[in-house]
Scaffold this active site. Structure first.
Site, PDB file in Angstrom:
ATOM      1  N   ASP A 119       1.528  -1.547 -16.034  1.00 57.02           N
ATOM      2  CA  ASP A 119       1.721  -0.724 -14.836  1.00 57.02           C
ATOM      3  C   ASP A 119       2.579   0.511 -15.082  1.00 57.02           C
ATOM      4  OD1 ASP A 119       4.094  -2.028 -15.285  1.00 57.02           O
ATOM      5  OD2 ASP A 119       4.361  -2.752 -13.236  1.00 57.02           O
ATOM      6  N   THR A 166       9.249  -4.194 -15.570  1.00 58.11           N
ATOM      7  CA  THR A 166       8.404  -5.290 -15.106  1.00 58.11           C
ATOM      8  C   THR A 166       7.735  -5.930 -16.315  1.00 58.11           C
ATOM      9  OG1 THR A 166       6.487  -3.836 -14.764  1.00 58.11           O
ATOM     10  CG2 THR A 166       7.953  -4.199 -12.887  1.00 58.11           C
ATOM     11  N   GLN A 196       1.849  -8.357 -17.691  1.00 55.54           N
ATOM     12  CA  GLN A 196       1.134  -9.370 -16.907  1.00 55.54           C
ATOM     13  C   GLN A 196      -0.363  -9.156 -17.054  1.00 55.54           C
ATOM     14  OE1 GLN A 196       2.806 -10.144 -13.016  1.00 55.54           O
ATOM     15  NE2 GLN A 196       0.791 -10.508 -12.110  1.00 55.54           N
ATOM     16  N   ALA A 197      -1.111 -10.248 -17.192  1.00 61.00           N
ATOM     17  CA  ALA A 197      -2.542 -10.142 -17.482  1.00 61.00           C
ATOM     18  C   ALA A 197      -3.374  -9.857 -16.239  1.00 61.00           C
ATOM     19  CB  ALA A 197      -3.030 -11.429 -18.159  1.00 61.00           C
ATOM     20  N   GLU A 230       0.820  -1.220   0.000  1.00 63.86           N
ATOM     21  CA  GLU A 230       0.000   0.000   0.000  1.00 63.86           C
ATOM     22  C   GLU A 230       0.847   1.261   0.000  1.00 63.86           C
ATOM     23  OE1 GLU A 230      -2.959  -0.204  -0.758  1.00 63.86           O
ATOM     24  OE2 GLU A 230      -3.376  -2.303  -0.333  1.00 63.86           O
TER      25      GLU A 230
END
Length: 535
Positions: A248, A253, A256-257, A224
């Site tokens: 993102d 990175t 990613q799904a 968070e």
């Protein structure tokens, strides 16, 4: 992730949010969607921030970012009113994670180990409150509300059953409460200051206390706080109808799904990344269990520091970490020096630094230490520790378990600032080696004690002069039997006299080794008599 899709994405998350008892759930993206709906100007603010990030037009005012934290414990039941040590254990976990020295960092796949980077971001409980009084960085508020929710800001306001934020320009506010529909959520940079901060379920805060076993290493807060710095989930909260399109916004990175749950084995592939190292499920911004979360990437760190520069640079000038007035008696457990990250032996000697922040010279103190959920050891230090001086202490050896361990220490002193008396660290044990490690605790019987006397059996394997101490919960020695001739397995009677009912620690000291065990003392109301309980 494109902001224009945030409404669709978050509406889907509202429908599919996982409940706390099953898998990790995060409400930060939902919160941002809600804020965009209520504050249209926030959309434009984020667009300008993205442009500024690309241009890099400003310079951060501090190299190492030091963030004063205030933890607002908002509780309805005693269980929810978590202790100071649990709060400090979370701060310790944050610092390990952001410094890349946590225990699980050793499990990062070889090809991604070059990504491991110290963010130069540090956290500490605030020493100064907004009214310029000394503080321990923790507030406690009892509420009549039984729970709170993601799209519910009541925990952040005095008038609604919570507590008001401290100024967001100087502090990171963390509210710990019975959050009902997620493990936590954060406000992204740029929100109204009275709502700025993060909210965490009390069952996923810290790494000591009664925690959910999947979320007991403090990684929910790390996740968070990543959002608070403006990181998105590693999948970018992709629209399920168009996977692999939006990510993102982090270059290093993999695409990613969807989010990853549990503790998968490496490598793991999906429709977006079907080869190579697979998806980066061990990233802090995925949804894996705490033990499977391991690191931030360099680009994530650069993004966090950039958005701090754009939105929160004023914290660099905060006085929240500075005491208003020096205290007379203020010992600080400044750091655990060893072990760090991992040790190649199960048996080791913990090393810590104790600092005297107070005005008085200190001549003695005790340290209580061992793994979480194990019987604690006591170490007595004697010497001269002047004001503003530190001492490095090597304690008698203890043993961890093969795999992941959490060591905790606290100074057994009741001084003018007890919050800084506690520290914890996580590390891994690579080998099963107990050479030189005495692992036995004293045997006490009867226990609980309902008379005025009890027996204690030594577990030391050598003959020596033994000192027996009985210590109350304030760390005060109430009974001491010095220099008792001891052989292995000897049993000694101890008379408690007219000590008050309660919980004590019985400590046996043999040279530089110390062992302790808990004693529950519940004597009857009759006259004091010396019983021969060890015959």
């Amino acid at each position: 992730m494109k902001l224009k899709l945030l409404f669709v994405i978050c509406a889907s998350l509202l429908i599919n949010t996982h409940v706390f008892s099953q898998e990790r759930s995060c409400g930060s993206t939902i919160q941002q969607w809600n804020y965009l709906r209520q504050q249209p100007r926030y959309f434009e603010l984020l667009k300008k921030a993205m442009q500024a990030q690309q241009k890099k037009t400003t310079i951060l005012s501090c190299d190492t970012i030091k963030i004063p934290v205030v933890v607002h414990v908002v509780y309805n039941t005693n269980e929810q009113n978590i202790g100071d040590e649990q709060v400090q254990s979370q701060i310790d976990a944050l610092n390990e994670d952001f410094a890349a020295i946590n225990a699980t960092i050793t499990d990062v796949p070889v090809n991604w180990k070059p990504f491991i980077t110290d963010s130069k971001i540090r956290f500490s409980l605030a020493n100064r409150a907004p009214d310029n009084t000394n503080s321990n960085g923790i507030t406690r508020t009892q509420t009549s509300l039984t729970s709170f929710y993601i799209l519910d800001s009541r925990v952040k306001f005095d008038t609604a059953g919570g507590i008001n934020a401290w100024p967001a320009s100087s502090y990171l506010n963390i509210w710990v409460c019975n959050l009902n529909d997620a493990l936590g959520y954060a406000q992204f940079p740029g929100v109204q200051p009275e709502e700025d901060g993060i909210v965490i379920n009390y069952k996923a805060f810290g790494r000591s206390g009664d925690l959910n076993k999947k979320y007991n290493l403090g990684r929910t807060v790390t996740h968070e706080v990543g959002h608070w710095f403006r990181l998105f989930h590693i999948s970018g909260d992709d629209d399920p109808s168009t996977p692999c399109v939006y990510d993102d916004e982090i270059n290093d990175t993999p695409l990613q799904a969807i989010q990853t749950f549990g503790s998968p084995k490496y490598p793991k592939y999906d429709v977006c990344t079907a080869g190579g190292d697979g998806i980066m499920f061990m990233n802090y911004m995925d949804y894996t269990d705490d033990k499977a979360m391991m690191f931030f990437t360099p680009d994530q760190i650069d993004t966090m520091r950039t958005y701090f520069e754009l939105f929160r640079d004023s914290i660099c000038f905060s006085q929240g970490n500075q005491l208003v007035n020096r205290l007379n008696h203020d010992l600080q457990l400044e750091a655990i020096v060893s072990p760090i990250t991992q040790t190649d032996q199960r048996c080791f000697s913990p090393i810590a630094i104790v600092r005297n922040n107070g005005l008085d010279t200190i001549s003695s103190f005790q340290i209580i230490y061992n793994m979480v959920d194990r019987t604690k050891r006591l170490y007595q230090w004697k010497g001269t520790l002047a004001s503003d001086s530190s001492v490095t202490i090597t304690m008698p050896p203890i043993s961890g378990s093969e795999g992941l361990n959490v060591l905790e220490m606290r100074i057994a002193e009741t001084d003018d600032n007890t919050t800084n008396n506690y520290r914890s660290c996580s590390f891994k044990v690579e080998k099963e080696n107990t050479t030189g490690c005495e692992d036995c605790d004293p045997l006490i019987y009867p226990n609980p004690v309902t008379t005025h006397s009890f027996c204690v059996k030594s577990c030391f394997i050598t003959s020596d002069l033994l000192t027996i101490r009985v210590i109350n919960m304030l760390g005060q020695t109430v009974i001491e039997i010095p220099e008792v001739k001891s052989n292995p397995g000897d049993i000694f009677p101890v008379n408690m006299g007219y000590q008050t009912k309660g919980v004590y620690v019985v400590q046996l000291i043999n040279g530089d080794q110390s062992r302790g065990a808990k004693l529950i003392y519940l004597p009857g109301e009759g006259a004091f008599e010396i019983e021969s309980v060890c015959d």
